[in-house]
Design a protein around this motif. Structure first.
Motif, short mmCIF file in Angstrom:
data_model
loop_
_atom_site.label_atom_id
_atom_site.label_comp_id
_atom_site.label_asym_id
_atom_site.label_seq_id
_atom_site.Cartn_x
_atom_site.Cartn_y
_atom_site.Cartn_z
N LEU A 281 -0.95 4.68 2.86
CA LEU A 281 0.08 4.57 1.85
C LEU A 281 0.11 5.85 1.04
O LEU A 281 -0.94 6.38 0.69
CB LEU A 281 -0.19 3.39 0.90
N ALA B 117 4.16 5.05 -2.74
CA ALA B 117 4.15 3.66 -2.28
C ALA B 117 3.17 2.83 -3.10
O ALA B 117 3.50 1.72 -3.53
CB ALA B 117 3.80 3.59 -0.79
N THR C 60 2.33 5.62 8.26
CA THR C 60 2.25 5.90 6.83
C THR C 60 3.44 5.24 6.16
O THR C 60 4.57 5.36 6.62
CB THR C 60 2.29 7.43 6.56
N LEU C 61 3.16 4.53 5.07
CA LEU C 61 4.20 3.88 4.29
C LEU C 61 4.45 4.69 3.03
O LEU C 61 3.52 5.01 2.29
CB LEU C 61 3.78 2.45 3.93
N ASP C 62 5.72 5.04 2.81
CA ASP C 62 6.10 5.84 1.65
C ASP C 62 7.20 5.10 0.89
O ASP C 62 7.89 4.25 1.46
CB ASP C 62 6.62 7.21 2.11
#
Length: 96
Positions: A5, A9, A75-77
């Protein structure tokens, strides 16, 4: 790590879950029709025995076993584009 993250995020999740006790966010995939898969991102009301849990301290990320291989290494943005704000996945496993 299975899912990373970004700071944006994490900040957004913390802001949205400030009043929740033990917040859990479910991340997964669902069939998206002819477009393939779509990501699911929602507060988790229930945890299943076979869920994969990622502990980020003030909240957890929950991933079901079916979604796990598709999310691995992503990857979480959280991004702002003009007036629009949304979560975006950067997934190295997706073929363009």
């Amino acid at each position: 790590m299975m899912l990373e993250l970004t700071n944006n995020a994490i900040t957004h999740i913390l802001k949205e879950s400030i009043e929740m006790l033990d917040p859990a966010i479910r991340v997964g995939i669902t069939g998206g029709g002819c477009g393939g898969y779509e990501y699911v991102l929602e507060f988790a009301n229930k945890l299943e025995d076979d869920d994969h849990i990622l502990d980020f301290g003030k909240f957890i990320i929950v991933i079901d076993p079916t979604s796990q291989p598709y999310i691995e290494g992503s990857t979480l943005d959280f991004v702002s584009e003009g007036l629009n704000q949304s979560f975006k996945f950067a997934n190295p496993n997706v073929a363009m």
